[in-house]
Design an enzyme around this catalytic site. Structure first.
Site, PDB file in Angstrom:
ATOM      1  CG  HIS A 135      -1.992  -1.021   1.203  1.00  0.00           C
ATOM      2  ND1 HIS A 135      -2.883  -1.181   0.163  1.00  0.00           N
ATOM      3  CD2 HIS A 135      -2.298  -1.992   2.104  1.00  0.00           C
ATOM      4  CE1 HIS A 135      -3.692  -2.196   0.416  1.00  0.00           C
ATOM      5  NE2 HIS A 135      -3.354  -2.708   1.593  1.00  0.00           N
ATOM      6  CG  ASP A 177      -2.864  -8.475   0.733  1.00  0.00           C
ATOM      7  OD1 ASP A 177      -2.166  -8.852   1.684  1.00  0.00           O
ATOM      8  OD2 ASP A 177      -3.844  -7.715   0.867  1.00  0.00           O
ATOM      9  CG  HIS A 214      -6.931  -5.294   1.712  1.00  0.00           C
ATOM     10  ND1 HIS A 214      -6.449  -6.133   2.703  1.00  0.00           N
ATOM     11  CD2 HIS A 214      -8.161  -4.894   2.107  1.00  0.00           C
ATOM     12  CE1 HIS A 214      -7.358  -6.227   3.664  1.00  0.00           C
ATOM     13  NE2 HIS A 214      -8.402  -5.494   3.327  1.00  0.00           N
TER      14      HIS A 214
END
Length: 341
Positions: free
Chosen positions: A154, A190, A192
């Site tokens: 992220h 993953d 996300h």
């Protein structure tokens, strides 16, 4: 399979995060790494490759911020962890803003990623683990595992978020590029979407980004990871997003991963980085897929079957009691004999 982890990665331990409108216990705890270490039987401490591979991916002012934010937070008279609360909604003008509150918002995109006095050391160790695994593969290993904690996907070139401060997958991919691999691919599996990884390579045509993840129409990080996002400029066509609905089981996930791997093959990648998250597991407390522990070996065997030199970096997975078994099962798909499965 070679495995790498720095003890410094255990030091980052924020107390709280802002989640769903209130403060709650921080989910990305040192216990995650401890559980994985116990399950895989330990790991080598990585060599120190310095700041240069980090700065090849991340903005120098952002790196300076990560190093200095805890001291600036304390100097402002704040106790506890540094957590942002003000964000520029539309763009980010290149303003010189000295107050730590402004800097926190400038270099963050959410309030779930506190910075502590130990964050830099842990994030640096996480990056060094990713680099050590990458260099092991460059030296001839078929695959190597970096137990990266904090995770990374992220984090953008100049922002943190989603428990991530340095983008370990991007750092690994760039290291492979710098070692001579003209075309590198990142497969992100993953739960996300890896918005930071996508952003870093959005305008580049030499690193392919493929992600299988929860539909951002319903799940974090919301503003990235939709199926129509394919890159821009030289990077147009070098991004593929494959969002999936809540309740996704092995068959649908495996089919999406196969689509991603086929795209990576067409791209002509000669080196692969896998961003592996075990938060796709059916019992994960913050996710909504339904993969079972035994499914991870199936997914890994499919990836290994493409025969690319592969660095595996750890991303999410928050069901601590099951995390070690899920990771072991995934790694077994690359090297069953080594892990006794």
């Amino acid at each position: 399979m070679k495995r790498f982890f720095s003890p410094a990665q255990l030091a980052h331990a924020p107390a709280h995060e802002l989640h769903n409108g209130g403060f709650t216990n921080y989910a990305e705890t040192p216990a995650r790494a401890a559980a994985i270490l116990a399950a895989i039987g330990g790991a080598e401490e990585p060599a120190d490759h310095g700041d240069a591979p980090i700065l090849a991916v991340h903005d120098a002012e952002y790196v300076r911020f990560l190093r200095q934010a805890p001291a600036a937070w304390a100097a402002a008279g704040r106790s506890g962890d540094a957590i942002p609360y003000a964000f520029p909604v539309v763009g980010r003008r290149p303003l010189r803003l000295d107050r730590i509150d402004a800097q926190m918002g400038r270099y963050s995109f959410d309030a779930t990623t506190p910075i502590t006095a130990q964050t830099w050391a842990s994030a640096y160790g996480s990056a060094q683990s990713a680099l050590a695994a990458t260099h092991a593969v460059l030296a001839g290993e078929r695959a190597a595992f970096a137990l990266c904690r904090p995770p990374g996907h992220h984090a953008g070139a100049d922002y943190c978020g989603g428990y991530c401060h340095l983008n370990v997958a991007a750092i690994a991919a760039q290291a492979a590029r710098d070692a001579g691999h003209a075309r590198v691919a990142i497969l992100d599996i993953d739960y996300h979407h890896g918005n930071g990884t996508q952003d870093i390579f959005w305008h580049r045509g030499d690193v392919f980004y493929a992600s299988v993840h929860a539909d951002p129409a319903t799940d974090y990080p919301f503003y990235w990871g939709h199926a129509d996002e394919i890159g821009e400029g030289e990077g147009e066509g070098a991004t593929i997003n494959l969002p999936l609905p809540h309740g996704t089981q092995l068959a649908a996930f495996r089919a999406a991963q196969a689509t991603a791997l086929d795209a990576i093959t067409r791209f002509g990648a000669t080196f692969l980085v896998v961003s592996f998250g075990a938060d796709t597991w059916e019992g994960d407390p913050i996710s909504h897929f339904a993969l079972r522990t035994q499914d991870y070996a199936v997914l890994a065997r499919d990836i290994a079957g493409f025969g690319l030199p592969t660095t595996i970096v750890m991303e999410g997975g928050y069901a601590v009691d099951a995390l070690g078994d899920n990771v072991v099962r995934f790694l077994s798909g690359f090297d069953p004999a080594d892990l006794g499965i």
